[in-house]
Enzyme design. Sequence first.
Site, mmCIF file in Angstrom:
data_model
loop_
_atom_site.group_PDB
_atom_site.id
_atom_site.type_symbol
_atom_site.label_atom_id
_atom_site.label_comp_id
_atom_site.label_asym_id
_atom_site.label_seq_id
_atom_site.Cartn_x
_atom_site.Cartn_y
_atom_site.Cartn_z
ATOM 1 N N SER A 143 2.793 2.558 -4.213
ATOM 2 C CA SER A 143 1.698 3.423 -4.720
ATOM 3 C C SER A 143 2.239 3.901 -6.022
ATOM 4 C CB SER A 143 1.120 4.161 -3.885
ATOM 5 O OG SER A 143 0.098 5.013 -4.146
ATOM 6 N N GLU A 240 -1.936 -4.110 -6.127
ATOM 7 C CA GLU A 240 -2.767 -3.234 -5.114
ATOM 8 C C GLU A 240 -3.234 -2.231 -5.668
ATOM 9 O OE1 GLU A 240 -2.037 -0.816 -3.197
ATOM 10 O OE2 GLU A 240 -0.771 -0.137 -4.514
ATOM 11 N N HIS A 309 -1.850 -0.580 0.494
ATOM 12 C CA HIS A 309 -2.247 0.629 1.227
ATOM 13 C C HIS A 309 -2.560 -0.047 2.592
ATOM 14 C CE1 HIS A 309 -1.891 2.675 -2.500
ATOM 15 N NE2 HIS A 309 -1.586 3.724 -2.001
#
Length: 339
Positions: A143, A240, A309
Amino acid sequence: MTINRRQFLASLGLSTLATQISPVIAQSQISPPTTIKAPRLKIGDTIGLVSPAGIIEVQDIEKAKQTFTNLGLNVKTGVHILDRDGYLAGTDINRVQDIHTMFVDKSVKAIIAMRGGWGCNRILPLLNYPLIRSHPKIIIGYSDITSLLLAINARSRLITFHGAVATSTWNQFTIDYFKSILFNGEKLTMENNTTPEGKIEIITPGKARGKLIGGNLSVVTAMLGSAYLPSWYNNILFLEDIGEDIYRVDRMLTQLKNAGILNQIAGFIFGQCTNCQASDQPSFTLMQILQQHIKPLNIPAWYGSMIGHIQNKFTIPVGLEVKIDADNGTITMLESAVN
């Protein structure tokens, strides 16, 4: 009180660096020519937990300690791990101090971020990349931690790892990849599980070879134009994201295209875009957006790799040479990611 860079280095006990601050700054602008790897983990090693981005709670640390104790690891926490500064886990300088301290601490063998959020981009100019290179260690997260992984790989030329943060769900799938790659030094073929979550969608079939470069799409696009990104040329871009409207994914991929990045890559992997839906109708689907941007490149590409995630996560070595097979959705490491 304002602390300058010389005082900061001296506060870490780095007297030789503190007295040669100008050369350090000059060297930090030049990426070394060779890639290096960190030593692998062993049972009984100590890992350092840091909070380089969002705020955490005491219970997050206790849960993380239990997770890593179960893996046979000892835990050391950053001095500022519970700090708060607005929505950040402490001031920029204090978050950097914890990272530097963990790298120079000889007892610490790996550094794991507690969580993502936001804040890592802010500290990239404050990191001492020659210091990090001279104390190579595993550093892992995902992230917002994408910023640290890419910058350290680009400027310190150290293999970094896109994988679970300390507050992730450490299930057997995630643990198996973590241990196989970081403890055992295995050259794995990463392949999705057979659950519905593991279904892949081929964008363009084929095979390619290159270094794995990427991470969170929002963070990567926020880094464009900076001096903290590795080379894209003939490499494999993996992405992502979470909670992004379809039009925002379109906008960010367009930004990568207009920046000349998509035309340079040899292969493309979109992990998973969790809760990425259209808020308005009419809309494109996510796959239509990926087809529009990626299929014209005529490079091997697919959607749905176990990156992002999600509960089941690969441990992705950033900067490592791999082969990909879009037909099967596999990533094969061509060498060990650790020494």
